[in-house]
Design an enzyme around this catalytic site. Structure first.
Site, PDB file in Angstrom:
ATOM      1  N   GLU A  20       1.896 -64.392  30.273  1.00 19.35           N
ATOM      2  CA  GLU A  20       2.069 -65.845  30.087  1.00 19.35           C
ATOM      3  C   GLU A  20       2.701 -66.149  28.725  1.00 19.35           C
ATOM      4  OE1 GLU A  20      -1.404 -68.172  31.204  1.00 19.35           O
ATOM      5  OE2 GLU A  20      -1.266 -67.460  33.272  1.00 19.35           O
ATOM      6  N   GLU A  34      -1.948 -62.766  38.736  1.00 15.93           N
ATOM      7  CA  GLU A  34      -3.148 -63.604  38.608  1.00 15.93           C
ATOM      8  C   GLU A  34      -3.078 -64.659  39.694  1.00 15.93           C
ATOM      9  OE1 GLU A  34      -4.144 -65.179  34.721  1.00 15.93           O
ATOM     10  OE2 GLU A  34      -3.417 -63.364  33.737  1.00 15.93           O
TER      11      GLU A  34
END
Ligand code: AHR
Length: 525
Positions: free
Chosen positions: A207, A329
């Site tokens: 991220e 995820e």
């Protein structure tokens, strides 16, 4: 009535199923209320479902690693070299193919050398993203490799780009995998591991548009190119590098990344969390109405559109489908349970989560060409967990049971199939009532995974099997009376799989009654 079909011969299959239905002597008419049709062509294998789609993720967050996996060698909780035995025994039943570690946001704060060597000499740090709690570093590289070996899972390391250097990540690869003489390989030996490990999967940051450095995509793309230059194959690892892709809907990020680094990567990640309401007020994991049931499933199904859009971007830069879309995820994210540290992301897990898992895994199967790995967040005690622990106790969640029931799809061949399903309508909106997937395993057995997302109505599924004899059929079901059925430490066996017999063979397949809010897996030999 919604129609979904997949496979290259999508149109033809649908046409065929229409014709077949006209000819079939079974009186399950399309469009009839509560009836669905599923035509499976057992002669048309569409490709292998990568077992890594059934992968997992464990972060240094809340009670996932510490207390969840790691209790230490001196704990009264039964353990093997510090890793709790009950959790390992439960997870072994899932045939977990791959485990991602150490984060998440934690990964871009993690300096791996803190977690090697004698435990009493490892430095304590602050876990800045997850509650500023102390990080003892008792669980580090060797402990993670031991965990993977006990689970029988392949390791997937997430490297630190946000606050680390190419040199640091490169050294981690060398420490783990270099077979010859070098200061780092010798350090590994000094720390108890003579032989190099095989570590194939390496995430280059996490991220990086957010907690991994708040970067712009152009900057991250350059960093990816720089870091990946120094991640080398030693020994037998045959590194598979995964660039940090978008979270949620961010096609621009993927576009620029594929353009600038697509040729230098093996995979690109995407993250997709299902949050029923808003990020500020997500909704309870346990106390919810049908409104939240519906919206949760509706949002979970939204991953399909996103995967499709992302595949079309990837197809432009990588028409030969070399680069994998790695959903590393995914899962539900609710408000933290009352009375718990909000930074620990602890939530309960109900039948609603089981339906999210079942329908999402059916989608991953369908896009197995591009989706080469997925890692649900997170394995123990955090978000949509497999197991919950409290001191020496452990319960299995409904999501655990779905992963256990669906493991039959791992490495099986996806079969061409066409589904026509009535809709589950709620408050003027609608989603498909049925989600389905069909595969054939290496022994030749067919497996159908079927979900009825409607919490109130059953549905009759007329399954037409082409090019297959439906000899011996067995089934298992996960369902309950209430939408929020769950297992707790007080009632650990409230919900679990049961034998399923609500089907009958027909002249061309079988007719299945899927109860409201259920996940069913059928095995056809
Ligand atoms: O899984 C929890 C967090 O969600 C991860 O640390 C991060 O990558 C994502 O935002």
């Amino acid at each position: 009535m919604r129609t979904s079909s997949f496979g290259s011969a999508r149109g033809l299959t649908l046409l065929f199923s229409m014709l077949l239905l006209l000819l079939t002597p079974v009186c399950h008419l399309q469009g009839a209320d509560g009836e669905a049709t599923y035509v499976v062509d057992a002669a048309r294998e569409l490709g292998r479902i990568n077992k890594n789609i059934y992968g997992h993720f464990a972060e240094h967050l809340g009670k996932c690693i510490y207390e969840g996996f790691w209790v230490g060698e001196d704990s009264e909780i039964p353990n093997t070299r510090g890793i709790r035995d009950d959790v390992i025994a439960a997870l072994q039943q899932l045939n977990m193919p791959v485990l991602r570690w150490p984060g998440g946001c934690f990964a871009d704060t993690y300096h791996w050398m803190d977690g090697i060597g004698p435990r009493d000499q490892r430095p304590a740090r602050v876990n800045m993203f997850w509650g500023n709690v102390p990080e003892s570093n008792a669980f580090g590289t060797h402990e993670f490799m031991d965990l993977c070996e006990q689970l029988g899972a392949e390791p997937y390391f997430a490297g630190n780009v946000g606050s680390g250097t190419p040199q640091e990540m490169s050294a981690w690869v060398e420490y783990l995998t270099y077979p010859g003489e070098s200061a780092l390989a010798d350090l590994r030996r000094q720390n108890g591991r003579e032989e190099p490990w095989t570590v194939r999967y390496w995430g280059v940051g996490n991220e990086n548009w957010g907690c991994g450095g708040n970067m712009r995509v152009e900057y991250y793309t350059d960093l990816y190119r720089q870091f990946s230059t120094y991640l080398r194959d030693y020994g037998e690892s045959d590194l598979y590098l995964i660039a940090g892709g978008p979270g949620g809907r961010n096609p621009e990020w993927l576009d620029v990344l594929m353009d600038g680094a697509g040729r230098m990567t093996d995979g690109v990640s995407m993250h997709y969390y299902t949050v029923p309401n808003t990020w500020q007020n997500k909704g309870s994991s346990l106390e919810f109405t049908e409104d939240e049931w519906f919206v949760t499933l509706q949002k979970a199904l939204g991953i399909e559109d996103l995967i499709r859009d992302y595949i079309s971007i990837m197809d432009r830069y990588d028409p030969r489908n070399r680069v994998g879309l790695i959903v590393d995820e995914w899962g539900t994210w609710y408000d933290p349970l009352p009375g718990t540290n909000p930074a620990f992301l602890r939530q309960q897990n109900t039948l609603r989560d089981a339906l999210v898992a079942g329908a999402t895994l059916n989608i991953f199967n369908e896009y197995r060409d591009r989706v080469k790995m997925a890692n649900i967040a997170q394995t123990v005690n955090v978000l949509q967990a497999m197991v919950l622990t409290r001191a020496g106790e452990m319960v299995l969640t409904p999501t655990y049971h779905v992963f256990e029931m669906y493991k039959v799809h791992q490495n099986a061949q996806l079969l061409d199939a066409a589904l026509e399903t009535p809709e589950y309508e709620y408050d003027g909106e609608a989603i498909p009532r049925v989600s389905a997937s069909a595969s054939r395993d290496q022994a030749g057995t067919l497996h159908l995974s079927l979900c009825n997302l409607d919490p109130s109505s059953s549905v009759t599924l007329n399954c037409i099997l082409k090019n297959a004899d439906s000899g011996r059929i067995a089934g298992r079901i996960l369902t309950a009376e209430t939408m929020n059925a769950h297992n707790s430490f007080e009632a650990p066996e409230s919900i679990g799989p049961a034998p399923f017999t609500q089907f009958e063979q027909t002249s061309n397949g079988l007719s299945v009654t899927l109860p409201a809010k259920s996940v069913v897996v059928l095995t056809i030999e």
